[in-house]
Design an enzyme around this catalytic site. Structure first.
Site, mmCIF file in Angstrom:
data_model
loop_
_atom_site.group_PDB
_atom_site.id
_atom_site.type_symbol
_atom_site.label_atom_id
_atom_site.label_comp_id
_atom_site.label_asym_id
_atom_site.label_seq_id
_atom_site.Cartn_x
_atom_site.Cartn_y
_atom_site.Cartn_z
ATOM 1 N N GLY A 123 5.298 -6.916 -27.497
ATOM 2 C CA GLY A 123 6.272 -6.393 -28.452
ATOM 3 C C GLY A 123 7.501 -5.836 -27.763
ATOM 4 C CG ASP B 178 18.990 -14.352 -25.533
ATOM 5 O OD1 ASP B 178 18.984 -13.471 -24.650
ATOM 6 O OD2 ASP B 178 18.929 -15.571 -25.294
HETATM 7 O O1 LIG Z 1 20.422 -17.893 -16.113
HETATM 8 P P1 LIG Z 1 20.579 -16.786 -17.124
HETATM 9 O O2 LIG Z 1 22.009 -16.606 -17.527
HETATM 10 O O3 LIG Z 1 19.905 -15.526 -16.720
HETATM 11 O O4 LIG Z 1 19.775 -17.220 -18.414
HETATM 12 C C1 LIG Z 1 20.237 -18.315 -19.157
HETATM 13 C C2 LIG Z 1 19.212 -18.745 -20.164
HETATM 14 O O5 LIG Z 1 17.978 -19.136 -19.573
HETATM 15 O O6 LIG Z 1 18.921 -17.662 -21.034
HETATM 16 C C3 LIG Z 1 18.897 -18.084 -22.380
HETATM 17 C C4 LIG Z 1 17.635 -17.622 -23.026
HETATM 18 O O7 LIG Z 1 17.568 -16.235 -23.018
HETATM 19 C C5 LIG Z 1 19.075 -19.583 -22.354
HETATM 20 O O8 LIG Z 1 19.844 -19.995 -23.450
HETATM 21 C C6 LIG Z 1 19.753 -19.858 -21.052
HETATM 22 O O9 LIG Z 1 19.532 -21.121 -20.514
#
Ligand SMILES: O=P(O)(O)OC[C@@]1(O)O[C@H](CO)[C@@H](O)[C@@H]1O
Length: 302
Positions: A219, A246
């Protein structure tokens, strides 16, 4: 309005295999999907689907940059990017019988002048909140994030690697580490929810006003100077975890912008994340009745 900044966007390529990933063999796919991605872009994708006012910005270029812009236009996610000379990266998630493999490219090197262009763009929108999320491309460092945060009177939320959190000039309004990032940023254990709370409290005391931490299958928690909340995840059929953090941040920020009490913002964020893990890649799932379902997620004070 919530403006998101992705300094290192990506096309997310999600591949599913029928069996385990094998070396020295031809691995054939049963699913191939391409999404406009990068953490800030995902936050805006989910915010838009939740009817929150948002625009996403950052640096894009080349063939994959065109793809990102076209897909966001097609899905009606407001976007306004700065063009860069190199090509946006391609990140790959392999879903196989033996687990989820993630291969993220570093990204094309970026010139310092791009930073000025981004800051000017943000100022044009005069947002209430700016979210800076994801890795930094070669050529940019933590000072870029500090300058974005200092360039206006917006609240800034950061979702960056644990090692970077340590190098930012606080204060920041929000930060969103995952469990591993909490451990890296604080050097503290994060094995239990209680340990995660203590690590989040440590980050909070260093100048991140509200710390919302995603704990994967356990969680999420939200810690401020005088409050702490934990929400258990809803039952889900997990396809993959891409975009879950995200989605959590998007949900918490949307609920916070709507004036919900802190504990409720966390319930809401956990519900959005629960929907996102049920679809492959960083595709936007159905987000209908999120508020109603969120109210049955189990919340407790920490
Ligand atoms: O390489 P970063 O910038 O740390 O992470 C990028 C990423 O893995 O994070 C997102 C998922 O959270 C994807 O859309 C993207 O490919």
């Amino acid at each position: 309005m919530i403006l998101t900044v992705t300094l290192n966007p990506a096309v997310d390529h999600t591949i599913k295999l029928d069996g385990p990933l094998e070396a020295d063999a031809v691995n054939r796919t049963t699913l191939d999907q391409y999404d406009a991605g990068g953490k800030g872009i995902n936050v805006s994708k989910y915010l838009e689907a939740l009817d929150a006012e948002t625009v996403t910005s950052g640096l894009v270029g080349g063939l994959f940059g065109d793809f990102v812009e076209r897909q966001l236009s097609r899905t009606k996610v407001p976007h306004d990017f700065v063009e860069m000379s190199g090509c946006t990266r391609l990140n790959t998630t392999i879903l196989s019988e033996d687990g989820e493999y993630k291969i993220n490219q570093s990204g094309h090197p970026v010139k310092r002048r791009s930073e000025r262009a981004i800051i000017e763009k943000i100022a044009d929108y005069d947002p209430e909140t700016v979210v800076v999320a994801g890795s930094l491309p070669p050529g940019l460092g933590p000072a870029t994030i500090d300058r974005i945060a200092d360039a206006g009177d917006w609240d800034t939320a950061v979702d960056v690697e644990g090692g970077l959190l340590d190098r930012l000039e606080v204060p920041y309004a929000w930060c969103k580490p995952n469990r591993a990032e909490l451990a890296t940023a604080t050097g503290m254990p994060t094995g239990t929810v209680e340990e995660c709370r203590a690590a989040a409290r440590e980050l909070q005391s260093r100048g991140f006003r509200r710390v919302v931490a995603s704990l994967g299958p356990d969680g999420a928690i939200l810690v401020t100077d005088d409050d702490g909340f934990y929400v258990e995840p809803p039952e889900t059929d997990v396809v993959d975890t891409a975009g879950a953090g995200d989605a959590l941040l998007a949900g918490v920020l949307k609920a916070s912008a709507d004036g919900l009490p802190l504990g409720e913002t966390l319930r809401y964020g956990v519900e959005v994340a629960g929907r996102v893990v049920e679809v492959p890649g960083t595709t936007v799932p159905s987000l209908s009745a999120v508020a109603e379902e969120a109210s049955s997620n189990r919340l407790r004070s920490l």
